[in-house]
Design a protein around this motif. Structure first.
Motif, PDB file in Angstrom:
ATOM      1  N   MET A 172      55.481  29.104  33.564  1.00 26.06           N
ATOM      2  CA  MET A 172      54.205  29.355  33.146  1.00 26.06           C
ATOM      3  C   MET A 172      53.553  28.756  34.483  1.00 26.06           C
ATOM      4  O   MET A 172      52.457  29.393  34.917  1.00 26.06           O
ATOM      5  CB  MET A 172      53.572  28.265  32.063  1.00 26.06           C
ATOM      6  N   ARG A 173      54.104  27.812  35.168  1.00 22.25           N
ATOM      7  CA  ARG A 173      53.525  27.337  36.545  1.00 22.25           C
ATOM      8  C   ARG A 173      53.490  28.572  37.537  1.00 22.25           C
ATOM      9  O   ARG A 173      52.710  28.740  38.358  1.00 22.25           O
ATOM     10  CB  ARG A 173      54.239  26.213  36.906  1.00 22.25           C
ATOM     11  N   ASN A 174      54.658  28.949  37.517  1.00 23.96           N
ATOM     12  CA  ASN A 174      55.072  30.532  38.368  1.00 23.96           C
ATOM     13  C   ASN A 174      54.188  31.359  38.068  1.00 23.96           C
ATOM     14  O   ASN A 174      53.613  32.137  38.990  1.00 23.96           O
ATOM     15  CB  ASN A 174      56.352  30.717  38.322  1.00 23.96           C
ATOM     16  N   LEU A 175      53.856  31.776  36.901  1.00 23.96           N
ATOM     17  CA  LEU A 175      53.055  32.725  36.692  1.00 23.96           C
ATOM     18  C   LEU A 175      51.612  32.635  36.681  1.00 23.96           C
ATOM     19  O   LEU A 175      50.676  33.523  37.484  1.00 23.96           O
ATOM     20  CB  LEU A 175      52.914  33.077  35.029  1.00 23.96           C
ATOM     21  N   LEU A 176      51.073  31.514  36.669  1.00 23.74           N
ATOM     22  CA  LEU A 176      49.507  31.099  36.781  1.00 23.74           C
ATOM     23  C   LEU A 176      49.460  31.248  38.509  1.00 23.74           C
ATOM     24  O   LEU A 176      48.598  31.574  39.050  1.00 23.74           O
ATOM     25  CB  LEU A 176      49.255  29.792  36.512  1.00 23.74           C
ATOM     26  N   ARG A 177      50.422  30.636  39.271  1.00 22.24           N
ATOM     27  CA  ARG A 177      50.263  30.782  40.777  1.00 22.24           C
ATOM     28  C   ARG A 177      50.370  32.053  41.237  1.00 22.24           C
ATOM     29  O   ARG A 177      50.099  32.470  42.462  1.00 22.24           O
ATOM     30  CB  ARG A 177      51.498  29.633  41.204  1.00 22.24           C
ATOM     31  N   THR A 178      51.083  33.033  40.633  1.00 17.69           N
ATOM     32  CA  THR A 178      51.407  34.671  40.839  1.00 17.69           C
ATOM     33  C   THR A 178      49.964  35.119  40.697  1.00 17.69           C
ATOM     34  O   THR A 178      49.492  35.847  41.441  1.00 17.69           O
ATOM     35  CB  THR A 178      52.443  34.989  40.099  1.00 17.69           C
ATOM     36  N   ILE A 179      49.203  34.793  39.673  1.00 16.26           N
ATOM     37  CA  ILE A 179      48.075  35.552  39.267  1.00 16.26           C
ATOM     38  C   ILE A 179      46.843  34.729  40.325  1.00 16.26           C
ATOM     39  O   ILE A 179      45.952  35.710  40.411  1.00 16.26           O
ATOM     40  CB  ILE A 179      47.710  35.265  37.777  1.00 16.26           C
ATOM     41  N   ALA A 180      47.048  33.699  40.473  1.00  9.34           N
ATOM     42  CA  ALA A 180      45.734  33.076  41.468  1.00  9.34           C
ATOM     43  C   ALA A 180      45.382  33.889  42.459  1.00  9.34           C
ATOM     44  O   ALA A 180      44.049  34.074  42.411  1.00  9.34           O
ATOM     45  CB  ALA A 180      46.174  31.660  41.823  1.00  9.34           C
ATOM     46  N   PRO A 181      46.119  34.357  43.305  1.00 10.56           N
ATOM     47  CA  PRO A 181      45.487  34.964  44.502  1.00 10.56           C
ATOM     48  C   PRO A 181      44.964  36.349  44.265  1.00 10.56           C
ATOM     49  O   PRO A 181      44.114  37.052  44.994  1.00 10.56           O
ATOM     50  CB  PRO A 181      46.749  35.240  45.629  1.00 10.56           C
ATOM     51  N   LEU A 182      45.610  36.900  43.293  1.00 10.77           N
ATOM     52  CA  LEU A 182      44.840  38.192  42.721  1.00 10.77           C
ATOM     53  C   LEU A 182      43.581  38.200  42.122  1.00 10.77           C
ATOM     54  O   LEU A 182      42.726  39.201  42.378  1.00 10.77           O
ATOM     55  CB  LEU A 182      45.941  39.096  41.711  1.00 10.77           C
ATOM     56  N   LEU A 183      43.431  36.977  41.481  1.00 13.36           N
ATOM     57  CA  LEU A 183      42.143  36.832  41.107  1.00 13.36           C
ATOM     58  C   LEU A 183      40.944  36.581  42.126  1.00 13.36           C
ATOM     59  O   LEU A 183      39.645  37.045  41.695  1.00 13.36           O
ATOM     60  CB  LEU A 183      41.935  35.621  39.946  1.00 13.36           C
ATOM     61  N   ASN A 184      41.448  36.128  43.192  1.00  9.54           N
ATOM     62  CA  ASN A 184      40.505  36.082  44.472  1.00  9.54           C
ATOM     63  C   ASN A 184      40.070  37.503  44.833  1.00  9.54           C
ATOM     64  O   ASN A 184      39.003  37.725  45.552  1.00  9.54           O
ATOM     65  CB  ASN A 184      41.130  35.422  45.660  1.00  9.54           C
ATOM     66  N   GLU A 185      40.540  38.656  44.449  1.00 10.10           N
ATOM     67  CA  GLU A 185      40.212  39.982  45.002  1.00 10.10           C
ATOM     68  C   GLU A 185      39.139  40.378  44.444  1.00 10.10           C
ATOM     69  O   GLU A 185      38.391  41.263  44.948  1.00 10.10           O
ATOM     70  CB  GLU A 185      41.467  40.763  44.649  1.00 10.10           C
ATOM     71  N   LEU A 186      38.759  39.812  43.182  1.00  6.98           N
ATOM     72  CA  LEU A 186      37.362  40.260  42.601  1.00  6.98           C
ATOM     73  C   LEU A 186      36.291  38.937  43.046  1.00  6.98           C
ATOM     74  O   LEU A 186      36.846  37.778  42.808  1.00  6.98           O
ATOM     75  CB  LEU A 186      37.297  40.536  41.408  1.00  6.98           C
ATOM     76  N   PRO A 187      35.105  39.471  43.169  1.00  5.45           N
ATOM     77  CA  PRO A 187      34.120  38.202  43.431  1.00  5.45           C
ATOM     78  C   PRO A 187      33.572  37.619  42.065  1.00  5.45           C
ATOM     79  O   PRO A 187      32.878  36.528  42.079  1.00  5.45           O
ATOM     80  CB  PRO A 187      32.979  38.782  44.216  1.00  5.45           C
ATOM     81  N   ASN A 188      34.084  38.072  40.926  1.00  8.60           N
ATOM     82  CA  ASN A 188      33.507  37.731  39.697  1.00  8.60           C
ATOM     83  C   ASN A 188      33.903  36.263  39.177  1.00  8.60           C
ATOM     84  O   ASN A 188      35.080  35.535  39.869  1.00  8.60           O
ATOM     85  CB  ASN A 188      34.202  38.472  38.684  1.00  8.60           C
ATOM     86  N   ASP A 189      33.065  35.406  38.612  1.00  2.00           N
ATOM     87  CA  ASP A 189      33.637  33.897  38.114  1.00  2.00           C
ATOM     88  C   ASP A 189      34.506  34.192  37.211  1.00  2.00           C
ATOM     89  O   ASP A 189      34.655  35.277  36.446  1.00  2.00           O
ATOM     90  CB  ASP A 189      32.275  33.341  37.746  1.00  2.00           C
ATOM     91  N   LEU A 190      35.190  32.952  36.853  1.00  2.00           N
ATOM     92  CA  LEU A 190      36.161  32.978  36.060  1.00  2.00           C
ATOM     93  C   LEU A 190      36.083  31.914  34.818  1.00  2.00           C
ATOM     94  O   LEU A 190      35.457  30.848  35.231  1.00  2.00           O
ATOM     95  CB  LEU A 190      37.678  32.448  36.660  1.00  2.00           C
TER      96      LEU A 190
END
Length: 307
Positions: A172-190
């Motif tokens: 789960m830790r690996n999954l979240l850390r993989t997703i993290a930089p991809l979420l930065n590609e959109l300026p939307n809030d989380l």
């Protein structure tokens, strides 16, 4: 006069025959037909050579109402020239109040494309990692009124957290850390929310309960995302819902209800969260307890007919 002058001249009238023709009208009609036929084959060729993403974007464009495309908002259901009696169509009161906006909010075709691209990039990143590839079945993507929702679900065989704890499992830790930089590609809030199943703690809700657990798990997920590179300024809401929001058609004790939800928020939803609406000025609260008593005594309570 002579006899020759008594003869009247013979006039021969010959009818002039004009061979009429149809003109060029048929040529114009035929040219229009050929132009339309050429345009049809051209569109068919472009669609056959386009990607699925492009075809989806074209379909979204033609499915968008004209009023939405022109004004940037959905006013198809309004029967008034000026929505809600406001001074102009862009005014934010009356029919287009904040609550109405939240109820009818939906992603625009452009936002749908952005969300679809983000989902595809996340799926490709997961598919490229043999360990994360096994977690793909525990992920769900869907579009809601708030935005793109990414659900990370538990299973009995592969739980996301230690039982009854906020300790994040290694995968789960690996999954979240993989997703993290991809979420930065959109300026939307989380927005991050934690959910649990319906199995209560031994102490019930008086001590540490599913409320604390769901909130702690949401915060633990937040920490892993930030460690993985997520911009902390994009985080707008971290919350825990305990067992109050059950997935449709599932048993409240089903492990899939132990989940983390990441929502890439639409801009208008994020704005509504930052600036929650208030009641109108007409609906003011009493200034003191005496005023409340006075308000209650102004209108008598209905009496029972049997009294």
């Amino acid at each position: 006069m002579s006899k020759g002058s008594d003869k009247r001249p013979i006039v021969i009238r010959r009818k002039k025959v004009v061979h009429a023709h149809h003109g060029g009208a048929w040529k114009i009609a035929f040219a229009d037909f050929m132009t339309a036929l050429m345009a049809l084959f051209l569109v068919m060729w472009i669609l056959s050579a386009s990607s699925e993403e492009t075809r989806r974007g074209v379909a979204d464009y033609f499915s968008t109402p004209l009023i939405t495309a022109v004004t940037g908002s959905d006013q198809a259901g309004s029967t008034r020239v000026i929505p809600g009696g406001g001074p102009d169509p862009a005014h934010s009161d009356g029919e287009r109040a904040r609550m109405d906006m939240l109820q009818h909010s939906r992603p625009s075709p452009q936002e749908r494309r952005f969300f679809t691209d983000l989902q595809e990039r996340i799926e490709r990143a997961i598919e490229a990692d043999p360990e994360l590839r096994q977690l793909r079945r525990q992920m769900r993507f869907d579009l809601t009124r708030e935005g793109l929702r990414i659900q990370l679900l538990d299973t009995e065989q592969r739980p996301m957290f230690e039982l009854g704890s906020d300790q994040v499992a290694p995968y789960m830790r690996n999954l979240l850390r993989t997703i993290a930089p991809l979420l930065n590609e959109l300026p939307n809030d989380l927005s991050i929310s934690g959910h649990t199943d319906n199995v209560p703690y031994a102490g019930g809700y008086r001590g540490y309960s599913n409320w604390e657990l769901s909130n702690d798990r949401a915060n633990a997920s937040r920490r892993e995302l930030v460690t993985g590179g997520l911009d902390p300024d994009q985080l707008l809401r971290v919350s825990g819902f305990a067992n109050r929001v059950v997935l449709p058609d599932t048993d409240p004790r089903d492990p899939v209800n132990r989940r983390i939800e990441l929502v890439v928020l639409l801009p208008e939803i994020a704005e509504a969260i930052r600036n929650p609406g208030t009641m109108s000025s007409d609906a003011t609260l009493p200034a003191s307890a005496d005023d409340l008593v006075e308000d209650l005594t102004q209108e008598p309570l209905p009496t029972n007919a049997s009294d």
